[in-house]
Design an enzyme around this catalytic site. Structure first.
Site, PDB file in Angstrom:
ATOM      1  N   GLY A  25       0.816  -1.205   0.000  1.00 55.56           N
ATOM      2  CA  GLY A  25       0.000   0.000   0.000  1.00 55.56           C
ATOM      3  C   GLY A  25       0.855   1.262   0.000  1.00 55.56           C
ATOM      4  O   GLY A  25       0.367   2.342  -0.302  1.00 55.56           O
ATOM      5  N   HIS A  63      18.446   9.832  -3.128  1.00 55.66           N
ATOM      6  CA  HIS A  63      18.254  10.917  -2.147  1.00 55.66           C
ATOM      7  C   HIS A  63      19.077  10.737  -0.871  1.00 55.66           C
ATOM      8  O   HIS A  63      19.305  11.714  -0.156  1.00 55.66           O
ATOM      9  CB  HIS A  63      16.775  11.037  -1.755  1.00 55.66           C
ATOM     10  N   ASP A 103      15.050  10.424 -13.399  1.00 52.26           N
ATOM     11  CA  ASP A 103      13.963  10.350 -12.417  1.00 52.26           C
ATOM     12  C   ASP A 103      13.310  11.747 -12.325  1.00 52.26           C
ATOM     13  O   ASP A 103      13.970  12.755 -12.560  1.00 52.26           O
ATOM     14  CB  ASP A 103      14.606   9.961 -11.075  1.00 52.26           C
ATOM     15  N   ASP A 120       9.174   7.615 -12.386  1.00 54.64           N
ATOM     16  CA  ASP A 120       8.161   8.558 -11.880  1.00 54.64           C
ATOM     17  C   ASP A 120       8.066   9.813 -12.746  1.00 54.64           C
ATOM     18  O   ASP A 120       7.280  10.708 -12.454  1.00 54.64           O
ATOM     19  CB  ASP A 120       8.413   8.916 -10.402  1.00 54.64           C
ATOM     20  N   HIS A 164      12.554  13.317  -9.742  1.00 53.80           N
ATOM     21  CA  HIS A 164      13.145  14.071  -8.635  1.00 53.80           C
ATOM     22  C   HIS A 164      14.638  14.327  -8.872  1.00 53.80           C
ATOM     23  O   HIS A 164      15.322  13.493  -9.470  1.00 53.80           O
ATOM     24  CB  HIS A 164      12.982  13.293  -7.322  1.00 53.80           C
TER      25      HIS A 164
HETATM   26 ZN    ZN Z   1      11.782  10.052  -8.019  1.00 56.80          ZN
END
Ligand code: ZN
Length: 329
Positions: A28, A134, A171, A259, A173
């Site tokens: 989830g 990250h 990506d 993403d 981000h």
């Molecule tokens: Zn990302």
């Protein structure tokens, strides 16, 4: 440093195994443990698993992780892995029982791919659950516990004695954990196309950030507006190739986060799989031209299961079908 030119037809490797799927924050959760199988079902549907060499995950030891991360931070992940409680950063990245082993497996798998490529056993490789860009040297961030990209770069520079390594990140981000760890290091050639930090986590990666001190000019940040599509991606992409040609890397890493495709639940980009296919095809050609074909892709983000399946399959398909060139003479 002399690396032998390998002339035989080397393998294309893809990593798959239960231990790699385990890196996730529960069913989830956007970064759930079902991401690997979502990808793998598409790989099987396209028959790519028969063309590639399927390799098992591997776990990194503490010495390897310590090439990038601080001893204090590694000890903290270990302690919280035993209790499974609390957060490893300011609230995005929860601990879970076994998180140390799961995160070490992501690192170890990326390092296994690095080693196979450097040994000439494999030409190009894809590690789907990886590219945790990250994490900082001393902290987790944005679902990333250990930064396998950073560990791979430090391993290539320190252990494999390379002088220049390229890192390309598509990506949605910004790859802040990689960027700031090597901001002043001219050995790391960095290119990152991402959604503008004014609209998306982590808020960094402005075009003025081109590297500091001796590394000035070795970094390229290309922020894009929300809704950016394949046409804009293709328009900007040539700058990535120019940067790599200018600095002549000896190894190329690709963080191919999915993403940035239209329909991701946590970003606002609108690429199709064609952007990922283009990046992968072009980097195959560049790696052949510049560095004996050495190319490692790491899956990165991607929270729409269909998107990560098609984007990463497009990368694997490009790796399998790109012609082998340049060093085979
Ligand atoms: Zn990302």
């Amino acid at each position: 440093m002399h690396h032998p030119i390998v002339t035989e037809n080397r393998q294309i490797c893809v990593y798959y195994g239960e231990d790699l799927a385990r890196y996730g924050f529960g069913h989830g959760h956007p970064f759930g443990p079902d991401r690997l199988d979502a990808f793998w079902q598409e790989v099987q549907r396209q028959g790519l698993d028969h063309a590639a060499c399927v390799c098992p995950p591997a776990m990194a030891d503490e010495t390897s992780i310590g090439r990038f991360h601080t001893a204090d931070y590694i000890a903290r992940v270990k302690a919280q892995s035993a209790t499974g409680e609390g957060f490893l950063d300011y609230g995005d990245t929860p601990a879970f029982p076994g998180v140390y082993e799961a995160a070490s497996t992501v690192v170890g798998t990326s390092l296994d791919a690095v080693k196979r490529i450097m040994d000439g056993e494999c030409r190009r490789a894809l590690v789907p659950i990886a590219g945790l860009h990250h994490a900082r040297r001393d902290s987790a961030a944005g679902f990333c516990v250990f930064n396998d990209c950073g560990v791979a770069i430090d391993s290539l520079l320190q252990e494999h004695d390379l002088e220049r390594v390229a890192y390309v990140d598509i990506d949605a981000h910004h790859g802040d954990g990689v960027f700031y760890a090597f901001e002043d290091n001219p050995a790391v050639i960095f290119a990152d196309l991402h959604e503008d930090g004014h609209h998306l986590y982590p808020g960094t990666g402005h075009s003025s950030e081109t590297g500091t001190g001796p590394a000035r000019g070795t970094k390229l940040n290309l922020p894009m507006p929300p809704g950016a599509d394949d046409a804009l991606f293709l328009k900007l992409w040539s700058q990535v190739e120019d940067l790599l040609r200018r600095h002549q890397p000896q190894f190329i890493l690709l963080q191919c986060g999915a993403d940035s495709l239209a329909g991701d639940p946590i970003t606002h980009m609108r690429y199709t799989r064609a952007a990922h296919a283009h990046a992968a095809e072009r980097l195959c050609a560049l790696a052949d031209e510049l560095c004996e074909g050495r190319l490692l892709a790491m899956g990165g983000g991607g929270y729409n299961r269909r998107n990560l399946a098609v984007a990463w399959s497009a990368v694997l398909d490009a790796f399998l079908h790109a012609p082998f060139g340049a060093d085979e003479h």
